[in-house]
Design an enzyme around this catalytic site. Structure first.
Site, PDB file in Angstrom:
ATOM      1  N   ASP A  64      40.493  38.441  30.809  1.00 31.39           N
ATOM      2  CA  ASP A  64      41.858  38.406  31.335  1.00 31.39           C
ATOM      3  C   ASP A  64      42.730  39.423  30.602  1.00 31.39           C
ATOM      4  O   ASP A  64      42.236  40.459  30.151  1.00 31.39           O
ATOM      5  CB  ASP A  64      42.417  36.980  31.196  1.00 31.39           C
ATOM      6  CG  ASP A  64      43.344  36.600  32.328  1.00 31.39           C
ATOM      7  OD1 ASP A  64      44.474  37.119  32.349  1.00 31.39           O
ATOM      8  OD2 ASP A  64      42.955  35.794  33.186  1.00 31.39           O
ATOM      9  N   HIS A 108      49.459  36.119  31.037  1.00 30.51           N
ATOM     10  CA  HIS A 108      48.538  35.499  31.995  1.00 30.51           C
ATOM     11  C   HIS A 108      47.333  34.880  31.298  1.00 30.51           C
ATOM     12  O   HIS A 108      46.956  33.734  31.569  1.00 30.51           O
ATOM     13  CB  HIS A 108      48.098  36.551  33.004  1.00 30.51           C
ATOM     14  CG  HIS A 108      47.335  36.031  34.169  1.00 30.51           C
ATOM     15  ND1 HIS A 108      45.954  35.985  34.191  1.00 30.51           N
ATOM     16  CD2 HIS A 108      47.748  35.553  35.373  1.00 30.51           C
ATOM     17  CE1 HIS A 108      45.551  35.499  35.366  1.00 30.51           C
ATOM     18  NE2 HIS A 108      46.619  35.227  36.095  1.00 30.51           N
ATOM     19  N   SER A 291      44.588  31.662  39.865  1.00 31.92           N
ATOM     20  CA  SER A 291      44.319  32.020  38.466  1.00 31.92           C
ATOM     21  C   SER A 291      44.259  30.791  37.580  1.00 31.92           C
ATOM     22  O   SER A 291      43.598  30.798  36.538  1.00 31.92           O
ATOM     23  CB  SER A 291      45.410  32.950  37.937  1.00 31.92           C
ATOM     24  OG  SER A 291      45.269  34.250  38.435  1.00 31.92           O
TER      25      SER A 291
END
Length: 449
Positions: A64, A108, A291
């Site tokens: 990620d 994220h 996600s």
């Protein structure tokens, strides 16, 4: 069994049934738990009695944007040994470099990691699906660049497969990839080859986000479908690549994600709308997207592998799909292309992992509450099991007293023994009525204070 068959013939005997033992459901101390509908909707609490990821060593590699290595919910979970601790892969070339200490370019990766395996029962932040799994950051986004590449993704997957799997400090490995974009699997040839090596040669399962957009805008080689590389599931006959769609707090499929044949044949859905996550610096926030559905499944994979380190990616995928609950709003094409095998159910899947079957559990044939009686002094919640015949979207569980007085409505699969005003109910027997798009069923639960 012969004795049970004979007992109903004795005077005064009203009902005879085996007395099966049901354990109390674990309930962590993290302050965010009360707001994590994802846990109650997927029967996470009773699942943790089967395993929390703390039996055999297992690590989740989060490919990620990196992660905040100082976050109090992650710091103690990040593998802290030498050069394998955390790595960065150039977003264009895929060149590898150390990322010590681990950093997050866009928040994220920190959020994703927390869903899978935030430190749990520590009185901080949120509860991760896997209490015991370690974390390792494989960063494929450079600071200031919101894109990555086939080179970077494939390099990270290859590093995970060839360096991390079965490393003494890593144990068994699970990979999460909350990354993707339009196009067929073949548009990412390096990633496709790396995925095949990961699951077929190195036997590492991977959860991949199905993608976010209106279903009509999602493309797979010019056709409506799951984003790449989630749509690589099954392309190389590689069992263990699990695409993951999103559900909401009402147990319906979310409106914003990519769906298609790959999800139907190989994937599942998990909570992904307004999900509570940890953020860099120590806070929390609500966010949405596949996600955050994908790491939910990755955390479940870790708990399964921790309990049984001999499970193959194919077995893990099979158990997760077999344990899922059928869900979906009628307007969004329930089941199949919209939600895969359904919404993950951690209790059913861990039961399959431990026993190899769902047979023998009353909740497979009728709605039940467990533990029953429910003793709030011993466990925080009573849990509900819904049989396949009642599985569907728009689920609600209404609680009533025996005289029909309404107590509370819950949308998940657990109840904390409180009424709509937040006050504890009195000891007694209560009726619960389960309603879904598939029908209605009821049962009783006794509360003993």
């Amino acid at each position: 069994v012969p004795a049970l068959a004979a007992l109903p013939h004795f005077p005064g005997v009203v009902q005879v049934a085996p007395n099966r033992l049901v354990p109390m459901a674990a309930y962590p101390s993290d302050p965010g738990v009360a707001s994590q509908y994802s846990l109650s909707n997927t029967a996470a609490f009773p699942s943790w009695d089967y395993g929390t990821g703390s039996t055999g060593k297992v690590t989740i590699a989060v490919i990620d944007t990196g992660m905040d290595g100082t976050h109090p919910d992650l710091l103690g979970k990040i593998v802290n040994v030498g050069a394998i601790q955390r790595q960065s892969f150039d977003a264009v070339t895929g060149a590898q470099a150390a990322n010590h200490p681990p950093t997050d370019s866009f928040e994220h990766g920190t959020q994703v990691a927390s869903v899978a395996a935030a430190m749990t029962n520590n009185g901080i932040g949120i509860a991760g699906v896997s209490w015991g799994a370690q974390l390792i950051s494989l960063k494929i986004f450079n600071a200031g660049n919101g894109n990555t590449s086939d080179n970077a993704i494939s390099a990270a997957i290859t590093y995970a497969a060839n360096t991390l799997q079965n490393n003494a400090d890593i144990g068994k490995l699970v990979v999460n990839l909350s990354v993707g974009g339009p196009g067929a699997c073949g548009t990412l040839p390096l990633t496709r080859a790396a995925l095949t090596n990961l699951v077929t040669t190195k036997l590492v399962p991977i959860a991949i986000a199905s993608g976010n957009s209106s279903p009509q805008a999602c493309t797979n080689g010019g056709n409506e479908g799951v984003d790449a590389p989630a749509n690589c599931a099954g392309v190389s006959a590689a069992a263990g690549i699990v695409p993951v769609g999103a559900t909401n707090s009402s147990n319906n499929v979310a409106s914003f994600y990519c769906r298609g044949a790959e999800l139907n044949a190989h994937g599942v859905s998990a909570p992904g709308e307004s999900v509570l996550v940890d953020t860099p610096g120590g806070g929390t926030t609500n966010t949405s997207g596949t996600s955050f559905s994908s790491p939910f499944v990755a955390g479940l994979m870790a708990n399964m592998l921790s309990y049984n380190q001999n499970l193959t990616p194919a077995q893990i995928q099979s158990y997760i799909r077999a344990g899922a609950y059928s869900i979906g709003g009628l307007s969004l094409a329930p089941g199949g292309n919209a939600s895969g095998a359904g919404q993950v159910n951690l209790f059913r899947t861990m039961r399959l992992t431990v026993n190899g079957t769902l047979a023998g559990f009353d909740g497979e044939v009728k709605p039940i509450a467990f533990p029953n009686p429910f003793k709030p002094s011993q466990t925080n919640d009573v849990n509900f099991a819904i049989p396949p015949s009642l599985q569907g979207g728009q689920m609600s569980v209404k609680i009533y007293t025996l005289d029909g007085t309404f107590v509370r409505t819950v949308t998940g699969l657990s109840w904390n023994g409180k009424n709509t005003d937040g006050n504890a109910v009195a000891s007694g027997t209560y009726v619960f009525v389960v309603t879904t798009s598939a029908g209605t069923g009821s049962g009783r639960v006794s509360v003993l204070r």
